[in-house]
Every structure is written in structure tokens, then in C-alpha cells.
Enzyme design. Structure first.
Site, PDB file in Angstrom:
ATOM      1  N   TRP A   1       0.818  -1.226   0.000  1.00  0.00           N
ATOM      2  CA  TRP A   1       0.000   0.000   0.000  1.00  0.00           C
ATOM      3  C   TRP A   1       0.848   1.272   0.000  1.00  0.00           C
ATOM      4  O   TRP A   1       1.876   1.339   0.671  1.00  0.00           O
ATOM      5  CB  TRP A   1      -0.870  -0.009   1.255  1.00  0.00           C
TER       6      TRP A   1
ATOM      7  N   ASN B   1       0.120   5.704   0.404  1.00  0.00           N
ATOM      8  CA  ASN B   1      -0.703   6.920   0.325  1.00  0.00           C
ATOM      9  C   ASN B   1       0.189   8.149   0.192  1.00  0.00           C
ATOM     10  O   ASN B   1       0.997   8.169  -0.752  1.00  0.00           O
ATOM     11  CB  ASN B   1      -1.825   6.993   1.369  1.00  0.00           C
ATOM     12  N   ASP B   2       0.041   9.143   1.025  1.00  0.00           N
ATOM     13  CA  ASP B   2       0.634  10.469   0.763  1.00  0.00           C
ATOM     14  C   ASP B   2       2.105  10.474   0.347  1.00  0.00           C
ATOM     15  O   ASP B   2       2.922   9.754   0.934  1.00  0.00           O
ATOM     16  CB  ASP B   2       0.624  11.335   2.034  1.00  0.00           C
TER      17      ASP B   2
ATOM     18  N   ARG C   1      -0.772  16.451  13.232  1.00  0.00           N
ATOM     19  CA  ARG C   1       0.124  15.685  12.350  1.00  0.00           C
ATOM     20  C   ARG C   1       0.515  16.396  11.052  1.00  0.00           C
ATOM     21  O   ARG C   1      -0.053  17.381  10.679  1.00  0.00           O
ATOM     22  CB  ARG C   1      -0.535  14.357  12.011  1.00  0.00           C
ATOM     23  N   ASP C   2       1.477  15.782  10.382  1.00  0.00           N
ATOM     24  CA  ASP C   2       1.931  16.133   9.033  1.00  0.00           C
ATOM     25  C   ASP C   2       2.775  17.418   8.998  1.00  0.00           C
ATOM     26  O   ASP C   2       2.421  18.398   8.325  1.00  0.00           O
ATOM     27  CB  ASP C   2       0.737  16.255   8.056  1.00  0.00           C
TER      28      ASP C   2
ATOM     29  N   PHE D   1       3.767   8.611  10.453  1.00  0.00           N
ATOM     30  CA  PHE D   1       2.816   9.313   9.593  1.00  0.00           C
ATOM     31  C   PHE D   1       3.530  10.373   8.741  1.00  0.00           C
ATOM     32  O   PHE D   1       4.740  10.556   8.817  1.00  0.00           O
ATOM     33  CB  PHE D   1       1.713   9.934  10.465  1.00  0.00           C
ATOM     34  N   SER D   2       2.729  11.102   7.989  1.00  0.00           N
ATOM     35  CA  SER D   2       3.282  11.999   6.970  1.00  0.00           C
ATOM     36  C   SER D   2       4.171  13.095   7.542  1.00  0.00           C
ATOM     37  O   SER D   2       4.038  13.478   8.707  1.00  0.00           O
ATOM     38  CB  SER D   2       2.151  12.643   6.172  1.00  0.00           C
TER      39      SER D   2
ATOM     40  N   TRP E   1      -9.286   8.501  -0.204  1.00  0.00           N
ATOM     41  CA  TRP E   1      -9.664   7.619   0.896  1.00  0.00           C
ATOM     42  C   TRP E   1     -11.035   7.018   0.647  1.00  0.00           C
ATOM     43  O   TRP E   1     -11.951   7.702   0.224  1.00  0.00           O
ATOM     44  CB  TRP E   1      -9.683   8.399   2.226  1.00  0.00           C
TER      45      TRP E   1
ATOM     46  N   GLU F   1      -5.392  18.292   7.085  1.00  0.00           N
ATOM     47  CA  GLU F   1      -4.239  17.406   6.967  1.00  0.00           C
ATOM     48  C   GLU F   1      -3.209  18.013   6.013  1.00  0.00           C
ATOM     49  O   GLU F   1      -3.528  18.821   5.147  1.00  0.00           O
ATOM     50  CB  GLU F   1      -4.697  16.034   6.440  1.00  0.00           C
TER      51      GLU F   1
HETATM   52  C1  FRU Z   1      -3.505  11.998   4.809  1.00  0.00           C
HETATM   53  C2  FRU Z   1      -3.177  11.251   6.099  1.00  0.00           C
HETATM   54  C3  FRU Z   1      -2.280  12.091   6.973  1.00  0.00           C
HETATM   55  C4  FRU Z   1      -1.583  11.064   7.819  1.00  0.00           C
HETATM   56  C5  FRU Z   1      -1.418   9.921   6.843  1.00  0.00           C
HETATM   57  C6  FRU Z   1      -1.512   8.574   7.478  1.00  0.00           C
HETATM   58  O1  FRU Z   1      -3.898  11.188   3.767  1.00  0.00           O
HETATM   59  O2  FRU Z   1      -4.372  10.891   6.762  1.00  0.00           O
HETATM   60  O3  FRU Z   1      -2.956  13.073   7.739  1.00  0.00           O
HETATM   61  O4  FRU Z   1      -0.359  11.510   8.312  1.00  0.00           O
HETATM   62  O5  FRU Z   1      -2.416  10.066   5.859  1.00  0.00           O
HETATM   63  O6  FRU Z   1      -1.160   7.574   6.593  1.00  0.00           O
END
Ligand code: FRU
Length: 478
Positions: free
Chosen positions: A35, A37-38, A159-160, A97-98, A296, A213
């Protein structure tokens, strides 16, 4: 290499060997397996562009987040590197996380969110998110430096972090949630380790979301851009149609002063699949953005093939005179081009005309003369699953996908440009399409899932005629 990273690498090798490539991108960055994501930590360091990303090596579903890693000389040919971070410390035990990356002298520094529950992970009351640092000299192996910013009292979603240098200081923006209000908070540091709380940089007004985010804050053509990904904005007409949005506010800011936005929140991309974009600077000063080319909770049919998720093309952004971003493919994208196949200028009347039999990986450039068109709809189709066309009655450019057997159906659209000329740059990969309208006035990006026999590309005009003033395509190759 730590034990957790070595284990993840082994898992990825096994999973990679079993991948079904039918929808695996030919020229976009996707995880080796598992998988994604960001995008995280996009940066140029020591002669290479680095892209990190949210990654779960053990499944095609989201899970305890690792940082995947790839590098490139040109932003389009990527080389996979070992996983950079695994959730293996007390501060990030439930996920890395990000976050972002900066170059500090001869060191590459990753600043990311440690995600952890104290007690039962079922409840947000037990959730803590803290900001962490990891550093590297070679850009491949990272040393964990631990927590650098603790969760502020009373917060859970925090976060992020996105870090940049301004004057003699480092600054950091981070997304947070207070009750049902999304916020961006600001911090300042001399050394990336000790951080001073500088308060709230921006927060949601009515209807602008419960959590912001992936904030990013940068200077562009004399203005400040606050780019972020709000959760919880309601759909309104053609706007905010995806589960979550990504967009920006333009404004002014000076260190020590509040951010003063001008104008409203504008979406970055109007397709089905674009989220959590992050920006970085090239050595020659261009501001480039890449996003996650998914959304998502959307179906991700490639999960049955052993992988999930990909990143968008790198896109250069500029600020237009109307205070809106213009987004165009980074110039490096042209290095993917094979031979050029021009299309004849032509009139179409209630008919279709083939462009190419197998559009697995191509760039298509088309210029339509909207002034002379009488057709109710005209544009292109890829098999039976994708159409990109002008709807003359609605006066909109529509991207429509139709994969009912995969539960992916529906359209996204943008208003037609005011000009008579509609210039489209369309990038098709095995499971994605990105459309750049009139030199980046707007952009539509969506995932698509054609079967092998469904990749014929044609143009059409229904109920009237349409004029293609010029056009052509390039097969894109590695
Ligand atoms: C955004 C998010 C971030 C988080 C990450 C977790 O898509 O939800 O806020 O850090 O993905 O995978």
C-alpha cells in the site's frame, strides 16, 4: 538497516514477485508492492530528488505506516530504495505518519509524525501524535532522533509537519483538530530539535472542515500559499465532490505576523483522485507539487493485483494574475516522450475517429475550436470506461469514468475556459489519467481501470460537429 526494515524489505521482495502488472503504472511512482498513500519528504539532496511516501509493505490496505523511498535524477524515472522508516520506536509505535524533508548542511533531515495510542487503539481519546526527527548523511539510511514536539495539551490529531527555512530560522506548519475545527499551527526553531510554539497560523471558518491534513506553506510569485487537505467540507454543486478535498488559500504573511488570506479556498484538482499534495523546490527554483492519485475509501481495484496507490506526475505551479494557481507537468515529463504522431486537423460530424489502438502510456495534446463547435458533446474516449468531453449544454469539460463491475462510476467537471480555444494535455497511464486544461488553468486527475482490450483511444462528436484545430500524441516510455 534495522530488523523491522530488513523484514519489510524481505516481504516486499516476495510480494513484488507476485504482482499482477496489468494496472501497474509505466511512468508514475507506485510502491514496489503493498500500500501507498501520501507523498512525504519530497526534496532535492546531494544530486538526487527523493520521494518518500506513506507505505504499508505487509498488505494492500492501509496499516502501520512505514516511509517508502525512491530517488530520481529527473522526477520521472524512479529508483526504489529500502524503506526509510518503520514504526519501531516508542514515539511512533503505531505508525510513521506523513511529514517532510529538509537539507541541513550535509544532512538530510526527515520530520514526521509519530502516531501512537496509549491504551486501547479503538478510541481517539487514547491517540497521541507527536513530531519526530530522523537524519541521514547518505540519503538512504536514517538515524532516529526521537520526538521533537510533544502533543499540545488537549489535542489528539496533530500531524503532518512541513518544514522550511526562512532567514536564520526553521519554520514548521502542522495540521490539527480542535473540537470540529481544522487548524494549521506554526513552530519555529534554530536547530530542528528545539521548537517554539508560534500559535495558530490559520483555522477553518464555518464549513471548512474538522481537520486540516498535510499543510504546506510557501512563497510563490510574491504571495504566500497555504496548501492543505481539509477533511469534512460538504459537497456543494460541482465543488468538493470527493470524500476529502485538497486545495489552497492565497495570502500574505511575514514571520511574527498573522497569515492574512485573500479570497476563498480553491481546490487543486477537480478529478476523482488527488489528495495530500506536497510541494518542494528544484535547484533552479521551480515549485513542484506531487499528490497521492487516490482518494480515501474509494475502491482500489489494483488491490487484487498486490499493490495499491500511486503518486501524480510532478507538476510545476505558478500563480496567475487572478490569484489562482496554474499547474502544468514539470518540464522533465517531456523526457518520457517517444516519437511524435501528429493528428490531422479535422471536422467531426456525428462520428468518431480512431486515434490509437493501444493507449497504455501516452501523452495526448489536443486543441479544439470551441467557437465553431455545434456538437452537444465532443471529446475523446478510452474504451468504454473513460470519456473526456465538452458538454456544450452544461458548458463544462467533463471527465467521466464508467467501470460498473469495479463500482467506479461518475463524473467530475470544470467550467469551460472563457477563450475559444480548448487546449488539453492528457496523460494516460495503465490506471490513471491526468488532464491539464489551457496551460494549467485547471486540472482533472482520476484513476481508471481499463481491461487490456479496452485501451483504444478515439475522438468523437455527437449531435453536431466539432473542430480539432491541431493535435498529436507521444507514446511515453521508460
Ligand atoms: C492523509 C493522512 C495524513 C496522515 C497519513 C496517514 O492522507 O491521513 O494526515 O499523516 O495520511 O497515513
Amino acid at each position: 538497516m534495522t530488523f523491522s526494515i530488513a523484514k519489510a524489505e524481505q516481504e516486499l521482495q516476495t510480494r513484488r514477485a507476485a504482482l499482477n502488472p496489468r494496472w501497474y503504472p509505466r511512468y508514475h511512482l507506485a510502491p514496489r508492492a503493498g500500500w501507498m498513500n501520501d507523498p512525504n519528504g519530497l526534496v532535492w539532496f546531494d544530486g538526487w530528488y527523493h520521494a518518500f511516501y506513506q507505505h504499508h509493505p505487509y498488505s494492500t490496505k492501509w496499516g502501520p505506516m512505514h516511509w517508502g523511498h525512491a530517488r530520481s535524477q529527473d522526477l520521472v524515472h524512479w529508483e526504489h530504495l529500502p524503506v526509510a522508516l518503520a514504526p519501531e520506536g516508542p514515539e511512533d509505535k503505531d505508525g510513521c505518519f506523513s511529514g517532510s524533508a529538509v537539507v541541513d548542511g550535509d544532512t538530510l533531515a526527515l520530520i514526521y509524525t509519530g502516531h501512537k495510542f496509549h491504551g486501547d487503539p479503538g478510541s481517539d481519546d487514547n491517540l497521541y501524535q507527536v513530531q519526530c526527527l530522523a537524519t541521514s548523511r547518505d540519503g538512504i539510511h536514517f538515524e532516529r532522533q526521537g520526538q521533537i514536539i510533544d502533543t499540545p495539551a488537549g489535542l489528539h490529531h496533530f500531524r503532518d509537519p512541513k518544514v522550511w527555512r526562512e532567514g536564520n530560522d526553521w519554520y514548521l506548519v502542522v495540521g490539527s483538530r480542535v473540537g470540529d475545527t481544522g487548524q494549521v499551527r506554526l513552530y519555529r526553531s534554530r536547530d530542528l530539535r528545539e521548537w517554539q510554539d508560534e500559535g495558530i497560523l490559520a483555522e477553518a471558518q464555518e464549513g471548512m472542515g474538522f481537520m486540516w491534513e498535510c499543510p504546506d506553506f510557501f512563497m510563490l510569485d510574491g504571495k504566500r500559499v497555504l496548501m492543505f487537505s481539509p477533511q469534512g467540507m460538504a459537497a456543494e454543486g460541482y465543488r468538493n465532490r470527493n470524500l476529502f478535498q485538497s486545495g489552497y488559500l492565497i495570502g500574505d504573511w511575514q514571520p511574527g505576523q498573522p497569515f492574512v488570506p485573500e479570497g476563498e479556498f480553491i481546490e487543486m484538482d477537480h478529478g476523482h483522485d488527488f489528495y495530500a499534495p506536497q510541494s518542494f523546490l528544484t535547484p533552479d527554483g521551480r515549485r513542484i507539487v506531487m499528490g497521492w492519485l487516490d482518494m480515501w475509501e474509494s475502491p482500489m481495484p489494483e488491490q487484487r493485483d498486490g499493490w495499491a496507490g500511486m503518486l501524480s506526475l510532478p507538476r510545476e505551479i505558478r500563480l496567475g494574475a487572478d490569484n489562482r494557481l496554474r499547474m502544468t507537468p514539470a518540464e522533465e515529463v517531456a523526457t518520457l516522450r517517444g516519437s511524435y504522431y501528429p493528428l490531422l486537423a479535422q471536422h467531426l460530424k456525428n462520428q468518431s475517429s480512431p486515434i490509437v489502438g493501444d493507449a497504455e502510456a501516452i501523452e495526448l495534446d489536443l486543441v479544439w475550436d470551441m467557437n465553431s463547435a455545434t456538437a452537444e458533446s465532443y471529446g475523446i474516449a478510452l474504451g468504454e470506461g473513460l470519456r473526456i468531453y465538452v458538454d456544450a449544454q452544461a458548458q463544462r469539460l467533463v471527465l467521466e469514468r464508467c467501470y460498473p463491475q469495479l463500482l467506479l462510476e461518475g463524473s467530475r467537471s470544470v467550467p469551460l475556459p472563457a477563450a475559444d480555444r480548448l487546449a488539453l494535455r492528457i496523460f494516460i497511464d495503465r490506471s490513471s489519467v491526468e488532464v491539464f486544461v489551457n496551460e494549467g488553468e485547471s486540472c482533472l486527475s482520476s484513476r481508471i481501470y481499463p481491461q487490456e482490450a479496452q485501451r483504444q483511444l478515439l475522438m468523437f462528436a455527437n449531435n453536431g460537429d466539432a473542430t480539432l484545430s491541431s493535435g498529436g500524441y507521444w507514446p511515453l516510455d521508460k
